[in-house]
Design a protein around this motif. Structure first.
Motif, PDB file in Angstrom:
ATOM      1  N   SER A 104       0.812  -1.208   0.000  1.00 22.62           N
ATOM      2  CA  SER A 104       0.000   0.000   0.000  1.00 22.62           C
ATOM      3  C   SER A 104       0.847   1.260   0.000  1.00 22.62           C
ATOM      4  CB  SER A 104      -0.897   0.013   1.252  1.00 22.62           C
ATOM      5  OG  SER A 104      -1.773  -1.083   1.242  1.00 22.62           O
ATOM      6  N   PHE A 105       2.121   1.138   0.431  1.00 21.05           N
ATOM      7  CA  PHE A 105       2.913   2.336   0.668  1.00 21.05           C
ATOM      8  C   PHE A 105       4.127   2.458  -0.234  1.00 21.05           C
ATOM      9  CE2 PHE A 105       0.998   0.736   4.578  1.00 21.05           C
ATOM     10  CZ  PHE A 105       0.121   1.752   4.842  1.00 21.05           C
ATOM     11  N   ARG A 106       4.653   1.338  -0.740  1.00 20.54           N
ATOM     12  CA  ARG A 106       5.867   1.440  -1.536  1.00 20.54           C
ATOM     13  C   ARG A 106       5.928   0.308  -2.546  1.00 20.54           C
ATOM     14  NH1 ARG A 106      10.240  -1.603   1.104  1.00 20.54           N
ATOM     15  NH2 ARG A 106       9.366  -2.782   2.842  1.00 20.54           N
TER      16      ARG A 106
ATOM     17  N   ASP B  62      -9.516   5.306   0.212  1.00 18.46           N
ATOM     18  CA  ASP B  62      -8.633   6.317   0.778  1.00 18.46           C
ATOM     19  C   ASP B  62      -7.620   5.601   1.667  1.00 18.46           C
ATOM     20  OD1 ASP B  62     -10.065   5.626   3.085  1.00 18.46           O
ATOM     21  OD2 ASP B  62     -11.401   7.374   2.907  1.00 18.46           O
ATOM     22  N   LEU B  63      -6.729   6.378   2.314  1.00 18.02           N
ATOM     23  CA  LEU B  63      -5.684   5.770   3.131  1.00 18.02           C
ATOM     24  C   LEU B  63      -6.264   4.938   4.274  1.00 18.02           C
ATOM     25  CD1 LEU B  63      -2.715   5.419   3.869  1.00 18.02           C
ATOM     26  CD2 LEU B  63      -2.845   7.573   5.150  1.00 18.02           C
ATOM     27  N   GLU B  64      -7.298   5.459   4.919  1.00 16.07           N
ATOM     28  CA  GLU B  64      -7.880   4.750   6.062  1.00 16.07           C
ATOM     29  C   GLU B  64      -8.449   3.399   5.651  1.00 16.07           C
ATOM     30  OE1 GLU B  64     -11.315   5.364   9.532  1.00 16.07           O
ATOM     31  OE2 GLU B  64     -10.920   6.949   8.063  1.00 16.07           O
ATOM     32  N   SER B  65      -9.218   3.364   4.566  1.00 20.26           N
ATOM     33  CA  SER B  65      -9.820   2.101   4.134  1.00 20.26           C
ATOM     34  C   SER B  65      -8.757   1.146   3.586  1.00 20.26           C
ATOM     35  CB  SER B  65     -10.901   2.357   3.079  1.00 20.26           C
ATOM     36  OG  SER B  65     -10.373   3.017   1.947  1.00 20.26           O
ATOM     37  N   ALA B  66      -7.719   1.687   2.953  1.00 21.96           N
ATOM     38  CA  ALA B  66      -6.635   0.839   2.453  1.00 21.96           C
ATOM     39  C   ALA B  66      -5.881   0.189   3.610  1.00 21.96           C
ATOM     40  CB  ALA B  66      -5.675   1.661   1.598  1.00 21.96           C
ATOM     41  N   GLU B  67      -5.620   0.966   4.654  1.00 22.54           N
ATOM     42  CA  GLU B  67      -4.933   0.412   5.821  1.00 22.54           C
ATOM     43  C   GLU B  67      -5.786  -0.639   6.526  1.00 22.54           C
ATOM     44  OE1 GLU B  67      -3.982   3.922   8.033  1.00 22.54           O
ATOM     45  OE2 GLU B  67      -1.933   3.994   7.226  1.00 22.54           O
ATOM     46  N   LYS B  68      -7.095  -0.414   6.558  1.00 21.95           N
ATOM     47  CA  LYS B  68      -7.994  -1.386   7.178  1.00 21.95           C
ATOM     48  C   LYS B  68      -7.988  -2.701   6.405  1.00 21.95           C
ATOM     49  CE  LYS B  68     -12.770  -2.057   8.730  1.00 21.95           C
ATOM     50  NZ  LYS B  68     -14.125  -1.464   8.819  1.00 21.95           N
TER      51      LYS B  68
ATOM     52  N   SER C 273      -5.601  -3.788   4.425  1.00 24.06           N
ATOM     53  CA  SER C 273      -4.283  -4.393   4.608  1.00 24.06           C
ATOM     54  C   SER C 273      -4.201  -5.132   5.929  1.00 24.06           C
ATOM     55  CB  SER C 273      -3.193  -3.312   4.550  1.00 24.06           C
ATOM     56  OG  SER C 273      -3.007  -2.848   3.240  1.00 24.06           O
TER      57      SER C 273
END
Length: 212
Positions: A15-17, A176-182, A184
């Motif tokens: 998700s980040f790199r 968004d970032l929040e849903s992507a982190e969830k 993951s």
């Protein structure tokens, strides 16, 4: 992806790199590719044509690779082949090659949130595997909202007993970032990071449209 040896260079995207990952992939044995959401538009227009192109280029040999479609729609193997046939007839240069590849495709119908269908899928895959050198790749051509429950069912019912199992998730990974982190976090509780691959074929689409 190199065609000359057993080592492929794969770009592993989190998700980040994004970083290159060297993976030793055996070119012998049996690979089962499972397309979840097989009756949908994404699988018809993107996933199955991409798999056929790999087959046409010699990467997916008929005696080593088996392709399975899985979705809730109650259809037969031939029904699935007929659904995607029109896409191939436009672009395919060899009807004989296309027909040969079509008969690699099997279909299993089942729910995304219960064990019964996934147990049937596991049984169907097992019929075609060489257990000493078998590997499984699950391609989720599905909405992100069902990724967690589908991954849970795969973990519970369809893990390879002898070789590796990989999960490929398609479409935007969250909104968004929040849903992507969830997402993951939920999938990461079931699989190691080395088992998860994220693909977004519309990556950068909004930026390009804004430029236009």
């Amino acid at each position: 992806m190199g065609s000359g040896g057993g080592q492929w260079i794969v770009e592993k995207r989190s998700s980040f790199r994004s970083e290159p990952l060297e993976v030793n992939v055996s070119e012998t044995g049996c690979l089962s590719i499972v397309v979840l959401g097989a009756s949908g538009d994404l699988a018809k227009k993107k996933t199955f044509p991409a798999l056929f192109n790999l087959y046409r280029q010699g990467f997916l040999q008929s005696n080593e690779v088996h392709i399975f479609g899985y979705a809730r729609t109650k259809i037969s193997d031939d029904d699935l082949r007929n659904r995607i046939r029109s896409v191939f007839l436009v672009a395919c240069c060899s009807i004989m090659l296309m027909t040969e590849w079509f008969y690699q495709i099997k279909y299993v119908s089942g729910s995304y949130d219960t064990e019964e269908g996934f147990r049937m899928l596991d049984k169907e895959i097992s019929l075609h595997e060489e257990f000493r050198n078998s590997t499984r790749l699950f391609y989720l051509a599905l909405p992100p909202s069902v990724y967690p429950v589908v991954c849970k069912m795969i973990k519970l019912c369809c893990m390879n007993k002898c070789g590796w199992t990989r999960i490929v998730v398609e479409k935007p990974f969250g909104k968004d970032l929040e849903s992507a982190e969830k997402l993951s976090s939920q999938i990461g509780e079931l699989f190691g990071e080395h088992q998860i691959y994220r693909i977004d074929h519309y990556l950068g689409k909004e930026m390009v449209q804004n430029l236009v």
